[in-house]
Design a protein around this motif. Structure first.
Motif, PDB file in Angstrom:
ATOM      1  N   ASN A 140       0.830  -1.199   0.000  1.00 52.49           N
ATOM      2  CA  ASN A 140       0.000   0.000   0.000  1.00 52.49           C
ATOM      3  C   ASN A 140       0.864   1.248   0.000  1.00 52.49           C
ATOM      4  O   ASN A 140       1.960   1.253   0.555  1.00 52.49           O
ATOM      5  CB  ASN A 140      -0.862   0.053   1.266  1.00 52.49           C
ATOM      6  CG  ASN A 140      -1.793  -1.102   1.356  1.00 52.49           C
ATOM      7  OD1 ASN A 140      -2.714  -1.210   0.572  1.00 52.49           O
ATOM      8  ND2 ASN A 140      -1.550  -1.995   2.300  1.00 52.49           N
ATOM      9  N   TYR A 141       0.316   2.292  -0.618  1.00 57.73           N
ATOM     10  CA  TYR A 141       0.964   3.601  -0.546  1.00 57.73           C
ATOM     11  C   TYR A 141      -0.069   4.683  -0.829  1.00 57.73           C
ATOM     12  O   TYR A 141      -1.045   4.455  -1.548  1.00 57.73           O
ATOM     13  CB  TYR A 141       2.114   3.729  -1.550  1.00 57.73           C
ATOM     14  CG  TYR A 141       2.907   4.996  -1.346  1.00 57.73           C
ATOM     15  CD1 TYR A 141       3.710   5.153  -0.229  1.00 57.73           C
ATOM     16  CD2 TYR A 141       2.812   6.050  -2.233  1.00 57.73           C
ATOM     17  CE1 TYR A 141       4.418   6.323  -0.005  1.00 57.73           C
ATOM     18  CE2 TYR A 141       3.510   7.225  -2.021  1.00 57.73           C
ATOM     19  CZ  TYR A 141       4.314   7.355  -0.906  1.00 57.73           C
ATOM     20  OH  TYR A 141       5.008   8.523  -0.687  1.00 57.73           O
ATOM     21  N   CYS A 142       0.174   5.852  -0.246  1.00 60.33           N
ATOM     22  CA  CYS A 142      -0.637   7.029  -0.544  1.00 60.33           C
ATOM     23  C   CYS A 142       0.304   8.151  -0.953  1.00 60.33           C
ATOM     24  O   CYS A 142       1.192   8.521  -0.182  1.00 60.33           O
ATOM     25  CB  CYS A 142      -1.458   7.456   0.672  1.00 60.33           C
ATOM     26  SG  CYS A 142      -2.491   8.911   0.334  1.00 60.33           S
ATOM     27  N   PHE A 143       0.135   8.649  -2.175  1.00 65.12           N
ATOM     28  CA  PHE A 143       0.906   9.795  -2.646  1.00 65.12           C
ATOM     29  C   PHE A 143       0.264  11.044  -2.050  1.00 65.12           C
ATOM     30  O   PHE A 143      -0.701  11.574  -2.591  1.00 65.12           O
ATOM     31  CB  PHE A 143       0.917   9.862  -4.175  1.00 65.12           C
ATOM     32  CG  PHE A 143       1.804   8.838  -4.806  1.00 65.12           C
ATOM     33  CD1 PHE A 143       3.156   9.098  -4.996  1.00 65.12           C
ATOM     34  CD2 PHE A 143       1.305   7.616  -5.206  1.00 65.12           C
ATOM     35  CE1 PHE A 143       3.987   8.155  -5.579  1.00 65.12           C
ATOM     36  CE2 PHE A 143       2.122   6.666  -5.793  1.00 65.12           C
ATOM     37  CZ  PHE A 143       3.471   6.939  -5.975  1.00 65.12           C
ATOM     38  N   GLU A 144       0.771  11.476  -0.909  1.00 65.54           N
ATOM     39  CA  GLU A 144       0.217  12.631  -0.208  1.00 65.54           C
ATOM     40  C   GLU A 144       0.406  13.905  -1.028  1.00 65.54           C
ATOM     41  O   GLU A 144       1.370  14.039  -1.772  1.00 65.54           O
ATOM     42  CB  GLU A 144       0.893  12.795   1.154  1.00 65.54           C
ATOM     43  CG  GLU A 144       0.696  11.622   2.103  1.00 65.54           C
ATOM     44  CD  GLU A 144      -0.717  11.488   2.613  1.00 65.54           C
ATOM     45  OE1 GLU A 144      -1.509  12.451   2.504  1.00 65.54           O
ATOM     46  OE2 GLU A 144      -1.041  10.405   3.127  1.00 65.54           O
ATOM     47  N   LEU A 145      -0.505  14.831  -0.860  1.00 67.13           N
ATOM     48  CA  LEU A 145      -0.425  16.119  -1.550  1.00 67.13           C
ATOM     49  C   LEU A 145       0.868  16.860  -1.227  1.00 67.13           C
ATOM     50  O   LEU A 145       1.391  17.607  -2.044  1.00 67.13           O
ATOM     51  CB  LEU A 145      -1.624  16.991  -1.174  1.00 67.13           C
ATOM     52  CG  LEU A 145      -2.985  16.503  -1.675  1.00 67.13           C
ATOM     53  CD1 LEU A 145      -4.098  17.274  -1.001  1.00 67.13           C
ATOM     54  CD2 LEU A 145      -3.068  16.649  -3.174  1.00 67.13           C
ATOM     55  N   SER A 146       1.400  16.621  -0.038  1.00 69.15           N
ATOM     56  CA  SER A 146       2.600  17.327   0.410  1.00 69.15           C
ATOM     57  C   SER A 146       3.900  16.692  -0.076  1.00 69.15           C
ATOM     58  O   SER A 146       4.975  17.236   0.169  1.00 69.15           O
ATOM     59  CB  SER A 146       2.613  17.390   1.940  1.00 69.15           C
ATOM     60  OG  SER A 146       2.630  16.076   2.468  1.00 69.15           O
ATOM     61  N   ASN A 147       3.827  15.564  -0.770  1.00 66.73           N
ATOM     62  CA  ASN A 147       5.038  14.883  -1.221  1.00 66.73           C
ATOM     63  C   ASN A 147       5.802  15.779  -2.200  1.00 66.73           C
ATOM     64  O   ASN A 147       5.260  16.162  -3.239  1.00 66.73           O
ATOM     65  CB  ASN A 147       4.672  13.549  -1.885  1.00 66.73           C
ATOM     66  CG  ASN A 147       5.881  12.704  -2.200  1.00 66.73           C
ATOM     67  OD1 ASN A 147       6.897  13.176  -2.688  1.00 66.73           O
ATOM     68  ND2 ASN A 147       5.765  11.424  -1.923  1.00 66.73           N
ATOM     69  N   PRO A 148       7.055  16.122  -1.905  1.00 67.38           N
ATOM     70  CA  PRO A 148       7.817  17.016  -2.789  1.00 67.38           C
ATOM     71  C   PRO A 148       8.084  16.423  -4.171  1.00 67.38           C
ATOM     72  O   PRO A 148       8.380  17.158  -5.110  1.00 67.38           O
ATOM     73  CB  PRO A 148       9.122  17.254  -2.020  1.00 67.38           C
ATOM     74  CG  PRO A 148       9.217  16.151  -1.045  1.00 67.38           C
ATOM     75  CD  PRO A 148       7.824  15.720  -0.731  1.00 67.38           C
ATOM     76  N   MET A 149       7.952  15.119  -4.327  1.00 63.60           N
ATOM     77  CA  MET A 149       8.154  14.489  -5.633  1.00 63.60           C
ATOM     78  C   MET A 149       7.033  14.862  -6.607  1.00 63.60           C
ATOM     79  O   MET A 149       7.183  14.694  -7.812  1.00 63.60           O
ATOM     80  CB  MET A 149       8.224  12.969  -5.496  1.00 63.60           C
ATOM     81  CG  MET A 149       9.353  12.473  -4.624  1.00 63.60           C
ATOM     82  SD  MET A 149      10.981  12.980  -5.201  1.00 63.60           S
ATOM     83  CE  MET A 149      11.119  12.026  -6.661  1.00 63.60           C
ATOM     84  N   LEU A 150       5.930  15.374  -6.093  1.00 62.40           N
ATOM     85  CA  LEU A 150       4.792  15.731  -6.949  1.00 62.40           C
ATOM     86  C   LEU A 150       4.856  17.163  -7.454  1.00 62.40           C
ATOM     87  O   LEU A 150       4.015  17.578  -8.243  1.00 62.40           O
ATOM     88  CB  LEU A 150       3.476  15.500  -6.197  1.00 62.40           C
ATOM     89  CG  LEU A 150       3.221  14.061  -5.763  1.00 62.40           C
ATOM     90  CD1 LEU A 150       1.932  13.979  -4.969  1.00 62.40           C
ATOM     91  CD2 LEU A 150       3.188  13.135  -6.953  1.00 62.40           C
ATOM     92  N   GLY A 151       5.812  17.928  -6.988  1.00 62.60           N
ATOM     93  CA  GLY A 151       5.926  19.311  -7.423  1.00 62.60           C
ATOM     94  C   GLY A 151       5.051  20.227  -6.586  1.00 62.60           C
ATOM     95  O   GLY A 151       4.471  19.826  -5.576  1.00 62.60           O
TER      96      GLY A 151
END
Length: 154
Positions: free
Chosen positions: A37-48
């Motif tokens: 499982n994983y959640c790509f959080e809105l705060s993840n810096p990899m998302l820009g």
């Protein structure tokens, strides 16, 4: 077998913010499969910085999460022992095949990664994977190859 975030982070060589597995729901040694499982959080810096409602998680990050699931699977031996440090070498994603993206994933949503080791030829490990969103819709599926590099290969 279930692994929590603390143990996952001990096993994976990738560190924050590039660690894309939060937990492991199931490891089946007999069928050589794993569910992560994983959640790509809105705060993840990899998302820009542009985390608007129409932003999608980059496909390359979804592929990386699939590759990381394979490392976790390969870190469990047939006696269900966990290899926290890999003295064998480095796992390298060497080929992505037939990876089909069914839909996009917005940040803030969970994914469930189903990965299966299909075969092994020498140091090459051949996998198939399917990734589902939190609505249980398939967002990608495909095959990939991971190579185990050791110090003698360099």
């Amino acid at each position: 077998m279930v692994l929590d975030v603390k143990l996952v982070k001990q096993i994976l060589p990738q560190k924050e913010p590039f660690c894309f597995i939060n937990s492991v729901d199931k490891i089946d040694i007999e069928s050589q499969s794993i569910i992560c499982n994983y959640c790509f959080e809105l705060s993840n810096p990899m998302l820009g910085r542009d985390n608007s409602s129409d932003t999608f998680v980059p496909k390359v990050l979804l592929i990386e999460s699939v590759a990381q699931s394979s490392i976790l699977l390969l870190s469990i031996d047939s006696d269900k022992n966990i290899k926290v440090s890999n003295n064998q070498g480095k796992y390298l994603l060497s080929k992505v095949e037939n990876m089909v993206f069914k839909s996009g994933l917005h940040p803030g949503h969970n994914i469930k990664i189903h990965t299966t080791l299909n075969r092994k030829i020498a140091k090459f490990h051949f996998f198939s994977a399917r990734v589902y969103n939190d609505l249980e819709e398939k967002i990608l599926e495909g095959d990939f190859v991971v190579y185990l590099e050791n110090e003698y290969d360099r």
